[in-house]
Design an enzyme around this catalytic site. Structure first.
Site, PDB file in Angstrom:
ATOM      1  N   HIS A  51       0.717  -1.252  -0.041  1.00 56.52           N
ATOM      2  CA  HIS A  51      -0.015  -0.064   0.015  1.00 56.52           C
ATOM      3  C   HIS A  51       0.763   1.257  -0.008  1.00 56.52           C
ATOM      4  O   HIS A  51       0.631   2.423  -0.084  1.00 56.52           O
ATOM      5  CB  HIS A  51      -0.935  -0.112   1.072  1.00 56.52           C
ATOM      6  CG  HIS A  51      -1.843  -1.216   1.248  1.00 56.52           C
ATOM      7  ND1 HIS A  51      -2.738  -1.573   0.311  1.00 56.52           N
ATOM      8  CD2 HIS A  51      -2.181  -2.006   2.387  1.00 56.52           C
ATOM      9  CE1 HIS A  51      -3.440  -2.653   0.647  1.00 56.52           C
ATOM     10  NE2 HIS A  51      -3.113  -2.745   1.753  1.00 56.52           N
ATOM     11  N   ASP A  55      -4.506 -12.730   3.654  1.00 60.92           N
ATOM     12  CA  ASP A  55      -5.736 -12.206   4.163  1.00 60.92           C
ATOM     13  C   ASP A  55      -7.094 -12.490   3.411  1.00 60.92           C
ATOM     14  O   ASP A  55      -8.200 -11.984   3.671  1.00 60.92           O
ATOM     15  CB  ASP A  55      -5.754 -10.786   4.443  1.00 60.92           C
ATOM     16  CG  ASP A  55      -5.026  -9.890   3.627  1.00 60.92           C
ATOM     17  OD1 ASP A  55      -4.775 -10.448   2.391  1.00 60.92           O
ATOM     18  OD2 ASP A  55      -4.792  -8.680   3.705  1.00 60.92           O
ATOM     19  N   HIS A  91      -6.498  -6.994  -0.339  1.00 56.31           N
ATOM     20  CA  HIS A  91      -6.619  -5.385  -0.697  1.00 56.31           C
ATOM     21  C   HIS A  91      -5.884  -5.134  -2.008  1.00 56.31           C
ATOM     22  O   HIS A  91      -4.931  -5.615  -2.150  1.00 56.31           O
ATOM     23  CB  HIS A  91      -6.138  -4.759   0.600  1.00 56.31           C
ATOM     24  CG  HIS A  91      -6.762  -4.846   2.014  1.00 56.31           C
ATOM     25  ND1 HIS A  91      -6.151  -5.942   2.779  1.00 56.31           N
ATOM     26  CD2 HIS A  91      -7.801  -4.435   2.463  1.00 56.31           C
ATOM     27  CE1 HIS A  91      -6.947  -6.044   3.705  1.00 56.31           C
ATOM     28  NE2 HIS A  91      -7.943  -5.331   3.776  1.00 56.31           N
ATOM     29  N   ASP A 107      -2.685 -10.509  -2.254  1.00 57.96           N
ATOM     30  CA  ASP A 107      -3.516 -10.063  -0.897  1.00 57.96           C
ATOM     31  C   ASP A 107      -4.639  -9.492  -1.266  1.00 57.96           C
ATOM     32  O   ASP A 107      -5.068  -9.303  -2.401  1.00 57.96           O
ATOM     33  CB  ASP A 107      -2.496  -8.750  -0.778  1.00 57.96           C
ATOM     34  CG  ASP A 107      -3.032  -8.213   0.750  1.00 57.96           C
ATOM     35  OD1 ASP A 107      -2.252  -8.417   1.737  1.00 57.96           O
ATOM     36  OD2 ASP A 107      -3.928  -7.521   0.976  1.00 57.96           O
TER      37      ASP A 107
END
Length: 343
Positions: free
Chosen positions: A158, A282, A195, A193
């Site tokens: 991120h 995740d 996200h 991931d």
């Protein structure tokens, strides 16, 4: 398959952040990496300390002033903060017109987009060695290894060119991918991931030499918001070199594997000569930040499909938090991947 990890990565110990306006215990804790490390030791993975490549490889993808900011940011904060204050940014410039101020609180808001990247006593040491872990894994593959795993913590995908975001400070996977360009003309970065790899999208969006693909739920309704829509395909030299495979909230393994297959096909069409994987666990159905439903065998199947690409591969750890199945999911992916590549 060699693993790289440094104990100094455990030093970043955030306490709280704010989600939906409410203070929450911070989920990005050192125990995540300890759990995965101990599982790897039990399975006989060789674990090596990373080499120190300095800040040049980090600054190759990040604003140098941003990289340097963290070296003494916590000490500066302590000098100006009231007793008991947490190193959480509370001022943000919005459109980012202007310049970084001298005041530490203003500077934190300039370089840090949200409350999830607080400064703690050993944050800089942890993020520095997390990046060195990723670079060392990349160097191992550049030197001839079929694959290598960087157990990077804190995660990185991120982190944008010049700002921290979503638990991430330095973008470890992008640093590794750019470093690998010294050997290979075309490198792909595959983000599994849950996200959006919004930082990676930001860093490589106008580059045509690194193909970026991210699998994630619709950013209109799920963090990290803002970036990761299907029509964001790159610009300039990078037009067509970004692919966002947008999932629906609650999707299961069938939909995730279909998206993975489309991403793999696009990477192959790009002609990638080497691969970096932003490896998050995740996507698990019971992850504390869960949005889709993948189980241990699903992670093993991901590993089989990625390994079958046959590319020199660097795995870089991203998310996956302290839910009941974190160890099992990491075990399923990493032991399967090692078996599929033959060692």
């Amino acid at each position: 398959m060699k693993v790289f990890f440094d104990e100094r990565q455990l030093g970043h110990k955030p306490e709280v952040y704010y989600r939906g306006g409410a203070p929450m215990p911070h989920p990005e804790q050192p125990e995540r990496a300890i759990l995965i490390r101990d599982m790897l030791i039990e399975h006989g993975f060789p674990i090596s300390a990373p080499a120190d490549f300095g800040t040049d490889p980090i600054k190759a993808v990040h604003d140098p002033a941003y990289v340097d900011f963290f070296s003494d940011a916590y000490e500066r904060f302590l000098k100006e903060a009231p007793e008991g204050a947490l190193g959480i940014p509370t001022r943000h410039p919005g459109t980012r017109r202007g310049r970084c101020p001298k005041d530490i609180n203003g500077a934190m808001g300039w370089w840090m987009t949200d409350t999830s990247t607080p400064l703690t006593e050993n944050t800089y040491e942890a993020i520095y060695w997390s990046a060195q872990t990723a670079i060392s894994a990349a160097k191992d593959v550049m030197d001839g290894a079929r694959a290598s795993y960087g157990l990077s913590r804190p995660p990185g995908h991120h982190a944008m060119t010049d700002c921290a975001n979503g638990f991430c400070f330095y973008n470890n996977a992008c640093i590794a991918a750019h470093h690998m360009r010294a050997k290979w003309g075309k490198v792909a970065l595959l983000d599994v991931d849950v996200h959006t790899g919004n930082g990676s999208l930001d860093i490589f969006y106008d580059r045509g030499d690194v193909f970026f693909c991210s699998l994630h739920p619709d950013p209109a309704v799920y963090p990290t918001f803002y970036l990761g829509y299907a029509d964001e395909t790159g610009e300039g030299d990078g037009l067509g070199a970004s692919l966002n495979e947008v999932l629906n909230m609650g999707d299961g393994e069938t939909e995730v594997m279909e998206a993975l297959d489309r991403g793999i096909s696009a990477i192959q069409d790009f002609g990638a000569e080497a691969l970096v994987v932003s490896l998050g666990f995740d996507m698990a159905a019971d992850d504390p930040l869960a949005a889709v439903e993948v189980y241990a065998e699903g992670f093993a199947e991901m590993a089989r499909r990625i390994a079958a690409m046959g590319l020199p591969t660097v795995l870089i750890q991203e998310g996956g938090y302290l839910g009941p199945s974190l160890r099992a999911n990491a075990e399923a992916f990493l032991t399967t991947f090692r078996k599929e590549i033959g060692g």
